[in-house]
Motif scaffolding. Structure first.
Motif, PDB file in Angstrom:
ATOM      1  N   PRO A  40      22.364 -35.565 -10.065  1.00  0.00           N
ATOM      2  CA  PRO A  40      21.782 -36.780 -10.635  1.00  0.00           C
ATOM      3  C   PRO A  40      22.430 -37.130 -11.969  1.00  0.00           C
ATOM      4  CG  PRO A  40      20.062 -35.353  -9.768  1.00  0.00           C
ATOM      5  CD  PRO A  40      21.343 -34.562  -9.708  1.00  0.00           C
ATOM      6  N   GLY A  41      22.710 -38.418 -12.146  1.00  0.00           N
ATOM      7  CA  GLY A  41      23.403 -38.836 -13.351  1.00  0.00           C
ATOM      8  C   GLY A  41      24.850 -38.405 -13.363  1.00  0.00           C
ATOM      9  N   TYR A  42      25.373 -38.027 -12.183  1.00  0.00           N
ATOM     10  CA  TYR A  42      26.764 -37.541 -12.067  1.00  0.00           C
ATOM     11  C   TYR A  42      26.983 -36.327 -12.955  1.00  0.00           C
ATOM     12  CZ  TYR A  42      27.111 -42.370 -10.364  1.00  0.00           C
ATOM     13  OH  TYR A  42      26.898 -43.560  -9.714  1.00  0.00           O
ATOM     14  N   TRP A  43      25.967 -35.486 -13.039  1.00  0.00           N
ATOM     15  CA  TRP A  43      26.016 -34.342 -13.940  1.00  0.00           C
ATOM     16  C   TRP A  43      25.836 -33.057 -13.133  1.00  0.00           C
ATOM     17  CZ3 TRP A  43      27.498 -34.552 -18.889  1.00  0.00           C
ATOM     18  CH2 TRP A  43      27.316 -33.420 -19.694  1.00  0.00           C
ATOM     19  N   GLY A  44      26.804 -32.145 -13.244  1.00  0.00           N
ATOM     20  CA  GLY A  44      26.715 -30.879 -12.532  1.00  0.00           C
ATOM     21  C   GLY A  44      26.872 -31.050 -11.029  1.00  0.00           C
ATOM     22  N   PRO A  45      26.695 -29.971 -10.292  1.00  0.00           N
ATOM     23  CA  PRO A  45      26.864 -30.036  -8.833  1.00  0.00           C
ATOM     24  C   PRO A  45      25.625 -30.578  -8.133  1.00  0.00           C
ATOM     25  CG  PRO A  45      26.343 -27.800  -9.490  1.00  0.00           C
ATOM     26  CD  PRO A  45      26.470 -28.596 -10.775  1.00  0.00           C
ATOM     27  N   ARG A  46      25.834 -31.156  -6.959  1.00  0.00           N
ATOM     28  CA  ARG A  46      24.702 -31.603  -6.133  1.00  0.00           C
ATOM     29  C   ARG A  46      24.334 -30.530  -5.119  1.00  0.00           C
ATOM     30  NH1 ARG A  46      22.269 -36.484  -5.061  1.00  0.00           N
ATOM     31  NH2 ARG A  46      23.761 -37.436  -6.496  1.00  0.00           N
ATOM     32  N   GLY A  47      25.333 -29.972  -4.484  1.00  0.00           N
ATOM     33  CA  GLY A  47      25.116 -28.905  -3.504  1.00  0.00           C
ATOM     34  C   GLY A  47      26.103 -27.791  -3.773  1.00  0.00           C
ATOM     35  N   THR A  48      26.474 -27.076  -2.725  1.00  0.00           N
ATOM     36  CA  THR A  48      27.437 -25.995  -2.899  1.00  0.00           C
ATOM     37  C   THR A  48      28.856 -26.547  -2.895  1.00  0.00           C
ATOM     38  OG1 THR A  48      27.737 -25.553  -0.533  1.00  0.00           O
ATOM     39  CG2 THR A  48      25.858 -24.484  -1.634  1.00  0.00           C
ATOM     40  N   ARG A  49      29.767 -25.803  -3.509  1.00  0.00           N
ATOM     41  CA  ARG A  49      31.177 -26.203  -3.498  1.00  0.00           C
ATOM     42  C   ARG A  49      31.690 -26.236  -2.063  1.00  0.00           C
ATOM     43  NH1 ARG A  49      33.560 -25.947  -8.796  1.00  0.00           N
ATOM     44  NH2 ARG A  49      35.627 -26.161  -7.855  1.00  0.00           N
ATOM     45  N   ALA A  50      31.243 -25.282  -1.252  1.00  0.00           N
ATOM     46  CA  ALA A  50      31.711 -25.230   0.130  1.00  0.00           C
ATOM     47  C   ALA A  50      31.325 -26.489   0.885  1.00  0.00           C
ATOM     48  CB  ALA A  50      31.136 -23.997   0.828  1.00  0.00           C
ATOM     49  N   ASP A  51      30.119 -26.988   0.658  1.00  0.00           N
ATOM     50  CA  ASP A  51      29.684 -28.218   1.333  1.00  0.00           C
ATOM     51  C   ASP A  51      30.515 -29.411   0.871  1.00  0.00           C
ATOM     52  OD1 ASP A  51      27.748 -26.874   2.754  1.00  0.00           O
ATOM     53  OD2 ASP A  51      26.097 -27.425   1.415  1.00  0.00           O
ATOM     54  N   VAL A 108      33.553 -29.393  -0.379  1.00  0.00           N
ATOM     55  CA  VAL A 108      34.910 -29.250   0.159  1.00  0.00           C
ATOM     56  C   VAL A 108      34.939 -29.659   1.625  1.00  0.00           C
ATOM     57  CG1 VAL A 108      36.635 -27.517   0.817  1.00  0.00           C
ATOM     58  CG2 VAL A 108      35.700 -27.537  -1.503  1.00  0.00           C
ATOM     59  N   ALA A 109      33.929 -29.274   2.369  1.00  0.00           N
ATOM     60  CA  ALA A 109      33.881 -29.618   3.790  1.00  0.00           C
ATOM     61  C   ALA A 109      33.813 -31.128   3.995  1.00  0.00           C
ATOM     62  CB  ALA A 109      32.675 -28.942   4.444  1.00  0.00           C
ATOM     63  N   VAL A 110      33.032 -31.817   3.164  1.00  0.00           N
ATOM     64  CA  VAL A 110      32.915 -33.277   3.284  1.00  0.00           C
ATOM     65  C   VAL A 110      34.251 -33.939   2.970  1.00  0.00           C
ATOM     66  CG1 VAL A 110      31.854 -35.320   2.244  1.00  0.00           C
ATOM     67  CG2 VAL A 110      30.433 -33.368   2.866  1.00  0.00           C
ATOM     68  N   LEU A 111      34.902 -33.507   1.908  1.00  0.00           N
ATOM     69  CA  LEU A 111      36.197 -34.089   1.547  1.00  0.00           C
ATOM     70  C   LEU A 111      37.218 -33.883   2.658  1.00  0.00           C
ATOM     71  CD1 LEU A 111      36.225 -33.039  -2.185  1.00  0.00           C
ATOM     72  CD2 LEU A 111      36.630 -35.376  -1.398  1.00  0.00           C
ATOM     73  N   ARG A 112      37.260 -32.695   3.198  1.00  0.00           N
ATOM     74  CA  ARG A 112      38.232 -32.426   4.267  1.00  0.00           C
ATOM     75  C   ARG A 112      37.907 -33.219   5.518  1.00  0.00           C
ATOM     76  NH1 ARG A 112      38.876 -25.856   3.208  1.00  0.00           N
ATOM     77  NH2 ARG A 112      40.259 -26.094   1.390  1.00  0.00           N
TER      78      ARG A 112
END
Length: 294
Positions: free
Chosen positions: A28-39, A41-45
């Protein structure tokens, strides 16, 4: 109605018009992570696997996190993938934005983005906000210096009025390739900016292309539902399809942290609207809009 599925950014970078934005990979507020890094990365790929060739990010999403995720997921970048980022704003909390357009600030921000993205050249670098305390020629001049040094390929502006855009073009300090303003089915306050982009062949990347989640509760929901049923689509897909039909220079980059929502958004590229559909959608909020944020 025939629409073009691609756009040539800056005259030399062909991209599919429906891209992917990374803001929703942060909290929220584009601050910190929303979920896990793995998730993330999976969405980007998955986005690239689905044919996305334009990734839109910014140095203050996270801050820094979104750019790091893009590099972690996609570096070394496949041929034809265009990565756009932004600089010119410093974040100190999830609700604090500080415009920072002095030449030394812009240069430092660009250098930091290059490191996080693990690249020698940023395909599209957009000035996230104009700094009212710094001459526009100095801000654009700094970006043009970076372009001439090979650190930026193309330059864009974020959240500008039509008058500001015309002024930047008239200064002829740096070649512009894009604008990124808020524009969607429910907010067309940047229609005049869109028209300037069309006249000059600039890409227009609409932010909040899905009206920041406000479509379900809007007065347009019933009409959207009727048209969506006709096309076997969702409201979001219809809203994205409308953008793709609205102008050939519009390049929406909806973001999400969900694989299911990603597929839903990208499937909007196959929704074909006829002239009557577009007219009905145009009429939903004709004349409606709010001013772009400062």
């Amino acid at each position: 109605m025939v629409i073009l599925d691609t756009f040539t950014l800056g005259g030399d970078l062909p991209v599919r018009r429906l891209g992917f934005g990374t803001a929703q990979l942060t909290g929220p507020g584009y601050w910190g992570p929303r979920g896990t890094r793995a998730d993330a990365v999976a969405v980007l790929r998955r986005a690239v696997e689905r044919g996305v060739t334009l990734i839109d990010t910014a140095d203050n999403y996270g801050p820094g996190l979104a750019e790091e995720l893009v590099a972690e997921a996609l570096h070394p970048y496949p041929a034809g993938l265009v990565v756009a980022t932004k600089g010119g704003v410093v974040r100190t909390s999830d609700s604090s934005w500080h415009v920072a357009g002095r030449p030394e600030q812009l240069r430092a921000m660009c250098e930091a983005s290059l490191r996080r993205l693990r690249t020698e050249t940023i395909d599209l670098y957009q000035l996230h906000r104009l700094d009212p305390e710094v001459p526009l020629a100095d801000q654009l001049g700094t970006l043009d210096e970076l372009r001439r040094e090979g650190k930026i390929r193309h330059i864009g502006l974020d959240t500008v009025t039509a008058a500001q855009l015309e002024r930047a073009l008239a200064l002829d300090v740096a070649p512009l390739a894009s604008v990124q303003n808020r524009f969607n089915l429910l907010d067309r306050s940047s229609q005049d900016v869109l028209e300037v982009c069309e006249a000059h062949g600039l890409a227009f990347l609409p932010w909040f292309p899905l009206a920041n989640g406000s479509l379900p509760g809007s007065a347009a929901a019933a009409e959207l539902d009727a048209l969506a049923t006709r096309h076997g689509a969702t409201r979001s897909q219809l809203a994205l399809a409308w953008l793709l039909h609205r102008s050939p220079v519009l390049l929406p980059t909806p973001g999400t942290g969900s694989l299911a929502h990603l597929d839903e958004n990208l499937d909007a590229a196959s929704v074909r609207l006829d002239a009557d559909d577009v007219a009905r959608l145009d009429a939903l909020t004709a004349g409606h809009g709010s001013a772009p944020p400062a």
